[in-house]
Scaffold this motif. Structure first.
Motif, PDB file in Angstrom:
ATOM      1  N   GLN A 350     104.612  -5.092 -35.988  1.00 14.77           N
ATOM      2  CA  GLN A 350     105.653  -4.191 -35.498  1.00 14.77           C
ATOM      3  C   GLN A 350     106.310  -4.801 -34.265  1.00 14.77           C
ATOM      4  O   GLN A 350     105.687  -5.540 -33.510  1.00 14.77           O
ATOM      5  CB  GLN A 350     105.040  -2.834 -35.134  1.00 14.77           C
ATOM      6  N   ARG A 369     117.043  -2.439 -45.796  1.00 12.75           N
ATOM      7  CA  ARG A 369     116.919  -1.221 -45.003  1.00 12.75           C
ATOM      8  C   ARG A 369     115.459  -0.790 -44.794  1.00 12.75           C
ATOM      9  O   ARG A 369     115.039  -0.494 -43.677  1.00 12.75           O
ATOM     10  CB  ARG A 369     117.708  -0.083 -45.655  1.00 12.75           C
ATOM     11  N   VAL A 372     113.529  -3.339 -42.529  1.00  8.15           N
ATOM     12  CA  VAL A 372     114.069  -3.307 -41.168  1.00  8.15           C
ATOM     13  C   VAL A 372     113.652  -2.021 -40.463  1.00  8.15           C
ATOM     14  O   VAL A 372     113.234  -2.029 -39.299  1.00  8.15           O
ATOM     15  CB  VAL A 372     115.607  -3.458 -41.188  1.00  8.15           C
ATOM     16  N   ALA A 373     113.731  -0.896 -41.163  1.00 10.52           N
ATOM     17  CA  ALA A 373     113.344   0.384 -40.555  1.00 10.52           C
ATOM     18  C   ALA A 373     111.880   0.377 -40.139  1.00 10.52           C
ATOM     19  O   ALA A 373     111.501   0.976 -39.118  1.00 10.52           O
ATOM     20  CB  ALA A 373     113.611   1.521 -41.534  1.00 10.52           C
ATOM     21  N   VAL A 376     111.790  -3.565 -37.484  1.00  9.44           N
ATOM     22  CA  VAL A 376     112.819  -4.133 -36.607  1.00  9.44           C
ATOM     23  C   VAL A 376     113.476  -3.031 -35.777  1.00  9.44           C
ATOM     24  O   VAL A 376     114.014  -2.073 -36.336  1.00  9.44           O
ATOM     25  CB  VAL A 376     113.893  -4.868 -37.437  1.00  9.44           C
ATOM     26  N   HIS A 377     113.458  -3.191 -34.460  1.00  9.53           N
ATOM     27  CA  HIS A 377     114.135  -2.187 -33.627  1.00  9.53           C
ATOM     28  C   HIS A 377     115.532  -2.640 -33.201  1.00  9.53           C
ATOM     29  O   HIS A 377     116.359  -1.823 -32.794  1.00  9.53           O
ATOM     30  CB  HIS A 377     113.306  -1.815 -32.395  1.00  9.53           C
ATOM     31  N   THR A 378     115.816  -3.956 -33.306  1.00  8.07           N
ATOM     32  CA  THR A 378     117.140  -4.469 -32.944  1.00  8.07           C
ATOM     33  C   THR A 378     117.484  -5.648 -33.850  1.00  8.07           C
ATOM     34  O   THR A 378     116.643  -6.512 -34.091  1.00  8.07           O
ATOM     35  CB  THR A 378     117.173  -4.947 -31.481  1.00  8.07           C
ATOM     36  N   THR A 397     118.664   0.887 -37.394  1.00 10.78           N
ATOM     37  CA  THR A 397     118.258   0.033 -36.274  1.00 10.78           C
ATOM     38  C   THR A 397     119.446  -0.170 -35.350  1.00 10.78           C
ATOM     39  O   THR A 397     120.594   0.124 -35.711  1.00 10.78           O
ATOM     40  CB  THR A 397     117.746  -1.326 -36.778  1.00 10.78           C
ATOM     41  N   CYS A 399     122.186  -2.432 -33.748  1.00 11.71           N
ATOM     42  CA  CYS A 399     122.867  -3.659 -34.169  1.00 11.71           C
ATOM     43  C   CYS A 399     123.724  -4.198 -33.029  1.00 11.71           C
ATOM     44  O   CYS A 399     124.596  -3.500 -32.503  1.00 11.71           O
ATOM     45  CB  CYS A 399     123.743  -3.402 -35.387  1.00 11.71           C
TER      46      CYS A 399
END
Length: 461
Positions: A350, A369, A372-373, A376-378, A397, A399
């Motif tokens: 994470q 999606r 990334v969800a 990935v936070h950014t 997230t 972008c």
């Protein structure tokens, strides 16, 4: 092995594109006594600047600045480079008047007198091709490794050396014009959306990948990913032995936690520990496919283990670069489609800041999606597809956008917290901003090292 030779003494041949494969094709055809001419898309000025010595050395007729019907039709056979899209009207017209259009695989199909292993798939081709070659070499085999990996198969045919095995990486582009090419072992690693700008649909892309099996016959082997739904759609000719690798127990080789379970002739399973760094993402599948091929080639379990332990991951494939202020930087520039990015994120903990974007290949970025969800936070976006990817991910997230790789690395580092990872995994081709995925990865690594240099100059610790 094919019986029909396309290139023979007196045959008239046109080589389309004088790149690495084109030059090897010229040497091959001349060695077989053919009459050779070359058609290249580069401007005449650029072409002569780059290739005048090669042209003079081989006394070639040529045209540059594009490909013309009148020039090419003077030849009976056209050998295009793999990157040429053969759907255009020029190629339809040439076929109508009887010009044979054949890729490298079709040309050399009759040349092999040793076992041939062909590796294809959306992701992992180069890794598995290299892995099989290195394990064989570590066990005393003389191996030719080539194809889409960088060394044309024409070079095998021109070599004075004798080999025990040929291991070839084959792309969907090469398979479209593969003729009678029939590898003794054909491996399909996976199929995820890629090159849809060329193949137009997933059905077209799957059909191209399926060509690796299409000319196989009784006594040959198809190795297929049993967990991949698209791989499940391919058809293998009757009589070809099929071995599947999968996490299910309904397969030839089951992948479990750090264990391969091989089905035996008695209906039982033989368990083997596998020894390589990380089983996340595609790694276990890659090693499983290689395992089945190597067993078929006669290697024993201890021999395979020896080779697996010696193997090191190739550059630009989840390559650890550095750690700055407890932030890890990972270079996965080879991830040029969404499937590769999903596989990379599976291997990440994470807390990921993802750098993505480049030149699109018809992929659907909404396929990212879920991964990334979860991880990935950014996302820091670069290149031509930045806005398209942002539209696909902006509600799951944060972008950001950057104009250069250096700016992307700086923004990603600023967004990352201690213990997190900045991952370059672009989901796109590199050619909008870079010469290749390798160039892109090297620029990323240089930008990461520059961060460290700046920190040291300012007394960071």
């Amino acid at each position: 092995m094919a019986d029909k030779e396309l290139i023979y003494p007196g045959q008239s041949v046109c080589i389309l594109g004088l790149g690495v494969t084109g030059k090897a094709a010229v040497r091959y055809c001349l060695a077989r006594g053919a009459k050779v001419r070359v058609s290249d898309a580069r401007s005449e000025e650029r072409f002569l600047l780059d290739e005048s010595q090669f042209i003079q050395e081989h006394a070639l007729e040529w045209e540059a600045g594009g490909h013309s019907f009148d020039f090419i039709v003077q030849s009976k056979v056209l050998l295009p480079s793999p990157g040429v899209d053969l759907r255009g009207p020029l190629y339809a017209s040439l076929r109508q008047v009887g010009v044979v259009i054949a890729g490298e695989l079709a040309v050399v199909a009759h040349e092999f007198n040793v076992p041939v292993v062909a590796v294809t798939g959306t992701n992992g081709k180069t890794t598995v091709t290299t892995l099989i070659g290195e394990v064989l070499a570590a066990n005393g085999k003389k191996v030719f490794v080539g194809g889409n990996i960088g060394t044309p198969l024409y070079e095998y045919c021109l070599a004075s050396d004798s080999y025990d095995v040929v291991v070839v990486e084959v792309s969907s582009f090469q398979l479209e014009a593969s003729g009678d090419f029939a590898p003794d072992i054909a491996i399909l690693l996976n199929v995820t959306p890629d090159h849809l700008d060329r193949h137009e649909s997933m059905a077209g892309y799957i059909a191209a990948k399926e060509m690796v099996f299409s000319k196989q016959s009784v006594g040959q082997l198809a190795v297929i990913n049993g967990d991949d739904p698209y791989c499940g759609q391919v058809v293998v000719p009757k009589g070809v032995k099929v071995e599947r690798f999968s996490t299910s127990d309904d397969c030839s080789l089951q992948i479990t936690d750090r264990m391969f379970r091989l089905a035996t002739d008695t209906g039982n399973r033989e368990d083997f520990l596998y020894e390589f760094a990380d089983s996340g993402g595609f790694a276990a599948y890659n090693f499983a496919a290689a395992f089945l091929a190597l067993r078929r080639l006669g290697l024993t379990q201890p021999q395979i283990d020896k080779g697996f332990r010696l193997f090191r991951t190739l550059p630009h494939r989840l390559e650890f670069v550095a750690k700055h202020r407890e932030v890890s930087f990972v270079n996965d520039s080879k991830a040029t489609n969404t499937g590769a990015v999903v596989g990379a994120l599976e291997k990440m903990p994470q807390g990921v800041v993802l750098i993505a974007g480049g030149r699109g290949k018809g992929d659907d970025y909404r396929l990212l999606r879920k991964s990334v969800a979860e991880k990935v936070h950014t996302v820091v976006l670069i290149g031509e597809t930045a806005e398209e990817i942002r539209e696909s991910l902006a509600d799951v997230t944060v972008c950001l956008q950057a104009k250069t790789m250096e700016e992307a690395v700086s923004k990603a580092f600023a967004a990352a917290a201690a213990g997190e990872t900045v991952l370059l995994s672009p989901a796109c081709a590199s050619f909008d901003m870079f010469n290749s995925y390798g160039h892109r990865g090297n620029v990323f690594k240089a930008a990461v090292q520059e961060l460290n240099s700046q920190r040291q100059m300012h007394g960071g610790c």
